[in-house]
Design a protein around this motif. Structure first.
Motif, PDB file in Angstrom:
ATOM      1  N   LEU A 284       1.595  -1.211  -0.088  1.00  0.00           N
ATOM      2  CA  LEU A 284      -0.291  -0.107   0.341  1.00  0.00           C
ATOM      3  C   LEU A 284       0.664   1.132  -0.178  1.00  0.00           C
ATOM      4  O   LEU A 284       1.768   1.306   0.677  1.00  0.00           O
ATOM      5  CB  LEU A 284      -0.665  -0.553   1.048  1.00  0.00           C
ATOM      6  CG  LEU A 284      -1.938   0.754   1.181  1.00  0.00           C
ATOM      7  CD1 LEU A 284      -2.877   1.234   0.042  1.00  0.00           C
ATOM      8  CD2 LEU A 284      -3.057   0.875   3.090  1.00  0.00           C
ATOM      9  N   LEU A 285       0.544   2.143  -0.777  1.00  0.00           N
ATOM     10  CA  LEU A 285       2.325   3.077  -1.389  1.00  0.00           C
ATOM     11  C   LEU A 285       1.334   4.324  -2.306  1.00  0.00           C
ATOM     12  O   LEU A 285       0.372   4.084  -3.053  1.00  0.00           O
ATOM     13  CB  LEU A 285       3.215   2.098  -0.841  1.00  0.00           C
ATOM     14  CG  LEU A 285       2.966   1.689  -2.930  1.00  0.00           C
ATOM     15  CD1 LEU A 285       4.077   2.717  -4.552  1.00  0.00           C
ATOM     16  CD2 LEU A 285       4.137   0.389  -2.724  1.00  0.00           C
ATOM     17  N   VAL A 286       1.840   5.308  -2.008  1.00  0.00           N
ATOM     18  CA  VAL A 286       1.973   5.944  -2.915  1.00  0.00           C
ATOM     19  C   VAL A 286       3.525   6.905  -3.018  1.00  0.00           C
ATOM     20  O   VAL A 286       4.791   7.063  -2.652  1.00  0.00           O
ATOM     21  CB  VAL A 286       0.887   7.558  -2.543  1.00  0.00           C
ATOM     22  CG1 VAL A 286       1.710   8.587  -3.596  1.00  0.00           C
ATOM     23  CG2 VAL A 286       0.382   7.459  -1.997  1.00  0.00           C
TER      24      VAL A 286
ATOM     25  N   ARG B 201       8.656  -0.182  -5.637  1.00  0.00           N
ATOM     26  CA  ARG B 201       7.937  -1.152  -6.566  1.00  0.00           C
ATOM     27  C   ARG B 201       6.319  -1.354  -6.434  1.00  0.00           C
ATOM     28  O   ARG B 201       6.536  -2.351  -4.833  1.00  0.00           O
ATOM     29  CB  ARG B 201       8.054  -1.358  -7.764  1.00  0.00           C
ATOM     30  CG  ARG B 201       9.491  -1.032  -8.512  1.00  0.00           C
ATOM     31  CD  ARG B 201       8.581  -0.085  -9.730  1.00  0.00           C
ATOM     32  NE  ARG B 201      10.023   0.899 -10.835  1.00  0.00           N
ATOM     33  CZ  ARG B 201      11.078   1.898 -10.238  1.00  0.00           C
ATOM     34  NH1 ARG B 201       9.646   2.705  -9.104  1.00  0.00           N
ATOM     35  NH2 ARG B 201      11.710   2.213 -11.024  1.00  0.00           N
ATOM     36  N   PRO B 202       5.333  -0.889  -6.755  1.00  0.00           N
ATOM     37  CA  PRO B 202       4.227  -1.930  -5.977  1.00  0.00           C
ATOM     38  C   PRO B 202       4.503  -3.954  -6.192  1.00  0.00           C
ATOM     39  O   PRO B 202       5.387  -4.181  -7.014  1.00  0.00           O
ATOM     40  CB  PRO B 202       2.787  -1.676  -7.179  1.00  0.00           C
ATOM     41  CG  PRO B 202       3.401  -0.312  -7.526  1.00  0.00           C
ATOM     42  CD  PRO B 202       4.829  -0.512  -8.150  1.00  0.00           C
TER      43      PRO B 202
ATOM     44  N   SER C  88      -4.273   5.359 -10.539  1.00  0.00           N
ATOM     45  CA  SER C  88      -4.162   6.142  -9.278  1.00  0.00           C
ATOM     46  C   SER C  88      -2.828   6.484  -8.576  1.00  0.00           C
ATOM     47  O   SER C  88      -2.392   5.496  -8.756  1.00  0.00           O
ATOM     48  CB  SER C  88      -4.960   5.305  -8.222  1.00  0.00           C
ATOM     49  OG  SER C  88      -6.104   5.603  -8.535  1.00  0.00           O
ATOM     50  N   ARG C  89      -1.964   7.237  -7.975  1.00  0.00           N
ATOM     51  CA  ARG C  89      -1.009   6.980  -7.523  1.00  0.00           C
ATOM     52  C   ARG C  89      -1.260   6.155  -6.687  1.00  0.00           C
ATOM     53  O   ARG C  89      -0.210   5.908  -6.163  1.00  0.00           O
ATOM     54  CB  ARG C  89      -0.715   8.706  -6.637  1.00  0.00           C
ATOM     55  CG  ARG C  89      -0.874  10.038  -8.085  1.00  0.00           C
ATOM     56  CD  ARG C  89      -0.493  11.494  -7.310  1.00  0.00           C
ATOM     57  NE  ARG C  89       0.404  11.473  -6.587  1.00  0.00           N
ATOM     58  CZ  ARG C  89       0.670  11.945  -5.877  1.00  0.00           C
ATOM     59  NH1 ARG C  89      -0.377  13.342  -5.523  1.00  0.00           N
ATOM     60  NH2 ARG C  89       1.798  12.164  -5.148  1.00  0.00           N
ATOM     61  N   LEU C  90      -1.903   5.997  -5.975  1.00  0.00           N
ATOM     62  CA  LEU C  90      -2.365   5.153  -4.648  1.00  0.00           C
ATOM     63  C   LEU C  90      -2.411   3.953  -5.706  1.00  0.00           C
ATOM     64  O   LEU C  90      -3.173   3.677  -5.837  1.00  0.00           O
ATOM     65  CB  LEU C  90      -3.352   5.340  -3.793  1.00  0.00           C
ATOM     66  CG  LEU C  90      -3.740   4.592  -2.462  1.00  0.00           C
ATOM     67  CD1 LEU C  90      -3.077   5.019  -1.733  1.00  0.00           C
ATOM     68  CD2 LEU C  90      -5.019   5.391  -1.823  1.00  0.00           C
ATOM     69  N   TYR C  91      -1.319   2.709  -4.954  1.00  0.00           N
ATOM     70  CA  TYR C  91      -1.526   1.931  -5.180  1.00  0.00           C
ATOM     71  C   TYR C  91      -2.115   0.870  -3.906  1.00  0.00           C
ATOM     72  O   TYR C  91      -1.207   1.035  -3.047  1.00  0.00           O
ATOM     73  CB  TYR C  91      -0.003   1.198  -5.390  1.00  0.00           C
ATOM     74  CG  TYR C  91      -0.207  -0.697  -5.935  1.00  0.00           C
ATOM     75  CD1 TYR C  91      -0.449  -0.945  -6.719  1.00  0.00           C
ATOM     76  CD2 TYR C  91       0.728  -1.129  -4.712  1.00  0.00           C
ATOM     77  CE1 TYR C  91      -0.059  -2.387  -7.195  1.00  0.00           C
ATOM     78  CE2 TYR C  91       0.727  -2.768  -4.826  1.00  0.00           C
ATOM     79  CZ  TYR C  91      -0.013  -3.032  -5.804  1.00  0.00           C
ATOM     80  OH  TYR C  91      -0.179  -4.765  -5.990  1.00  0.00           O
ATOM     81  N   MET C  92      -2.550  -0.230  -4.201  1.00  0.00           N
ATOM     82  CA  MET C  92      -3.238  -1.474  -2.864  1.00  0.00           C
ATOM     83  C   MET C  92      -3.399  -3.047  -3.526  1.00  0.00           C
ATOM     84  O   MET C  92      -3.699  -2.721  -4.287  1.00  0.00           O
ATOM     85  CB  MET C  92      -4.264  -0.780  -1.917  1.00  0.00           C
ATOM     86  CG  MET C  92      -5.083  -1.507  -1.001  1.00  0.00           C
ATOM     87  SD  MET C  92      -6.031  -1.199   0.003  1.00  0.00           S
ATOM     88  CE  MET C  92      -7.111  -1.746  -0.840  1.00  0.00           C
TER      89      MET C  92
END
Length: 334
Positions: A192-194, A207-208, A216-220
């Motif tokens: 979970l990151l930006v 990296r995701p 999205s800038r947000l990844y989950m």
């Protein structure tokens, strides 16, 4: 020696409400009924353009001051938890000190922990009060995750809502917060990151964990977060009880970070806890990150008259990876 007492809470939600019905009209191919079945969320409050975490924080704090007849001059320390600060610098808590009219002798500190942040904030307030450094601590959580989410992102837009909550933590003679335990595992930072907006160059950023499907800038990575939660949180709860000399039977309610219905339901099953003892209450606001616990506490106080004999466990978990829990007695009417 004074101990920290979790006092009154005031909540502020942005005016704009985004419902699943509206999203269904905008995106006919989205299976909103199925999404709602998994998340337990039917609407969210969304900050307006130009409305930031500090704006929500000010509204929550001012409501707290007005409703509880609190003089801002009596606040010794301001703790502000957010993952969506107004600026990289200056610290948003200093700006809040000025906007709220808190005395300049008041300490002010930002901290970024997201879903576990409220319990961490209570622990810091407890430490400040027990050390004698402060008597009245204002703990504010405020999040505007919507700023990180692309409009077409089905996976995140249907989950996260914006909110703020202000809690007054004061000195008291009786210990009502105890058994604090914490955990962190930075190897899960890719769940979970930006990955942009900081000082690290984009080519060297985290990296995701898996393929990024949305803009999205947000990844989950939801499935990995669920796997982490159902392993780490039951263990955390057992450790808190064992070190406090208590058993599950001594706990009236488990008040947990309101992530999604699916995640909390799996925790219920894993820990064999009834619906009444592990409440889920986010259908109308979504996952508000660091604000979920104070909002849940505020709502539970209004639903269930607390007594000094009731024991609750407060648990936060998520981004970081980070988790925290403690025990809490509440004798304050909602």
């Amino acid at each position: 020696m004074p101990y920290a007492k979790l006092g009154p809470i005031a909540v502020h939600l942005p005016e704009r409400v985004e419902t699943n019905d509206e999203l269904q009209q905008m995106f006919p191919r989205w299976d909103l009924p199925l999404i709602a079945e998994k998340t337990g969320i039917h609407q969210r409050h969304i900050a307006a353009d130009g409305e930031t975490a500090s704006d929500l924080a000010v509204a929550a704090a001012e409501r707290l001051f007005a409703e509880q007849s609190i003089d801002p001059a009596d606040v010794d320390f301001l703790l502000f938890c957010t993952q969506t600060p107004d600026y990289p610098l200056p610290t948003t808590s200093c700006l809040l000190q000025d906007r709220l009219g808190l005395p300049t002798k008041c300490g002010a500190l930002d901290f970024n922990l997201g879903c576990s942040g409220y319990v961490y904030g209570l622990a810091m307030a407890d430490g400040l009060i027990q050390s004698g450094a402060a008597r009245n601590v204002l703990l504010i959580t405020a999040e505007t995750y919507s700023k990180y989410i692309d409009a077409d992102d089905r996976s995140l837009r249907t989950i996260f809502g914006d909110a703020a909550a202000a809690t007054m933590v004061t000195g008291a003679e009786e210990k009502t917060l105890w058994g604090f335990k914490f955990g962190s595992d930075g190897s899960g930072g890719d769940m979970l990151l930006v990955g942009d907006g900081g000082a690290r160059p984009a080519e060297d950023a985290i990296r995701p964990r898996h393929r990024k499907r949305w803009k999205s800038r947000l990844y989950m990575d939801g499935p990995s977060l669920i796997n982490f939660t159902v392993e780490a949180i039951p263990r955390l709860c057992r450790e808190i009880l064992e070190e406090s000399g208590l058993t599950d039977a001594d706990v009236d309610r488990y008040l947990m970070h309101q992530a999604t219905w699916k995640m909390l339901d799996q925790l219920r099953q894993r820990m064999q806890i009834s619906t009444e003892r592990l409440p889920i209450d986010m259908a109308d606001i979504g996952n508000t990150v660091s604000c979920t616990l104070p909002i849940l506490i505020d709502r539970q106080r209004k639903k269930v008259a607390p007594t000094s004999a009731s024991v609750n466990m407060l648990v936060g978990f998520g981004v970081g990876l980070s988790w925290a829990g403690c025990l809490w007695k509440d004798d304050m009417q909602g």
